[in-house]
Design an enzyme around this catalytic site. Sequence first.
Site, short mmCIF file in Angstrom:
data_model
loop_
_atom_site.label_atom_id
_atom_site.label_comp_id
_atom_site.label_asym_id
_atom_site.label_seq_id
_atom_site.Cartn_x
_atom_site.Cartn_y
_atom_site.Cartn_z
N ASP A 44 1.07 -1.01 -0.18
CA ASP A 44 -0.33 0.18 -0.18
C ASP A 44 0.94 1.26 -0.26
O ASP A 44 1.49 1.36 0.42
CB ASP A 44 -1.31 -0.30 1.16
CG ASP A 44 -2.09 0.93 0.77
OD1 ASP A 44 -2.99 0.57 -0.18
OD2 ASP A 44 -2.33 2.27 2.26
N GLY A 103 0.72 6.99 -11.84
CA GLY A 103 0.44 7.39 -10.94
C GLY A 103 0.70 8.48 -10.68
O GLY A 103 0.99 9.40 -11.65
P1 IMP Z 1 -2.82 1.94 -3.43
O1 IMP Z 1 -2.85 0.66 -4.88
O2 IMP Z 1 -3.61 1.57 -3.16
O3 IMP Z 1 -1.83 1.63 -3.21
O4 IMP Z 1 -2.34 2.70 -4.68
C1 IMP Z 1 -1.46 3.93 -4.40
C2 IMP Z 1 -1.46 4.53 -5.45
O5 IMP Z 1 -0.52 5.59 -4.74
C3 IMP Z 1 -1.40 4.78 -6.44
O6 IMP Z 1 -2.87 4.25 -7.65
C4 IMP Z 1 -0.49 5.72 -7.53
O7 IMP Z 1 -1.68 7.77 -6.92
C5 IMP Z 1 -0.24 6.03 -6.03
N1 IMP Z 1 1.25 5.56 -5.94
C6 IMP Z 1 1.64 4.76 -5.33
N2 IMP Z 1 3.58 4.35 -5.64
C7 IMP Z 1 3.49 5.30 -6.37
C8 IMP Z 1 4.71 5.57 -7.22
O8 IMP Z 1 5.35 4.84 -7.30
N3 IMP Z 1 4.63 6.16 -9.24
C9 IMP Z 1 3.69 7.45 -8.72
N4 IMP Z 1 2.13 7.06 -8.01
C10 IMP Z 1 2.01 6.45 -7.42
#
Ligand code: IMP
Length: 200
Positions: free
Chosen positions: A70, A157
């Site tokens: 996460d 992201g």
């Molecule tokens: P999760 O999948 O709920 O952990 O959401 C992570 C979100 O954080 C992603 O959808 C991105 O918007 C952002 N994020 C996390 N890691 C990265 C990265 O390495 N690069 C760019 N955005 C990231």
Amino acid sequence: MPRLLLATSNAHKTAEVAAMLGAGWRVEDMRAHPGLELPEETGVTFEENAVIKARGASAALPGLLVLADDSGLEVDALRGEPGVWSARYAGAGAGDAANRARLKKELRALAGSGDDTFAARFRCCLALVRDGAVLHVSHGAVEGRIRLEEQGAGGFGYDALFVPEGYNDSFGVLPAEVKNQLSHRARALEEMRRWLETPA
Ligand code: IMP
């Protein structure tokens, strides 16, 4: 070869983790288990959400080592937002471009006439679970600045807006090998790998 399920459908995260762990690991993700849904991320910290995702996948996959990531972006000028809501910043189901657009809008409202960059960091928490039991949790962060101009099409992201400390280019421009050396995910994974590879 040891097998690891990454509890994500984000192919970018899987590619990064597989590249960082190297050929000694067989890394798969939720695309290998199409019927399986991850639980809703109801936590308020990265660690809570990583554990929720890892436990959710592990419940359906007995015996398998499950790793959940996460992660998100914290911007100081936004008091740490979007944080755990990074993936949902522009609303539930929002895509990366919409989330970046909201971030730029929020920051433009704060921008003055000088250096319009904003101190920020990516954070990552990894949780390793087998048969519902949390085996280990690790954390990583990378400091940098948000620029209001997108740069590069690499990564995912917020990468096109984030310039890591010590560099002039965003993660959207820097080669994957560079991001995979210094990113929040790389740092959390390095600690996790040390734990995994330490004999019991
Ligand atoms: P999760 O999948 O709920 O952990 O959401 C992570 C979100 O954080 C992603 O959808 C991105 O918007 C952002 N994020 C996390 N890691 C990265 C990265 O390495 N690069 C760019 N955005 C990231």
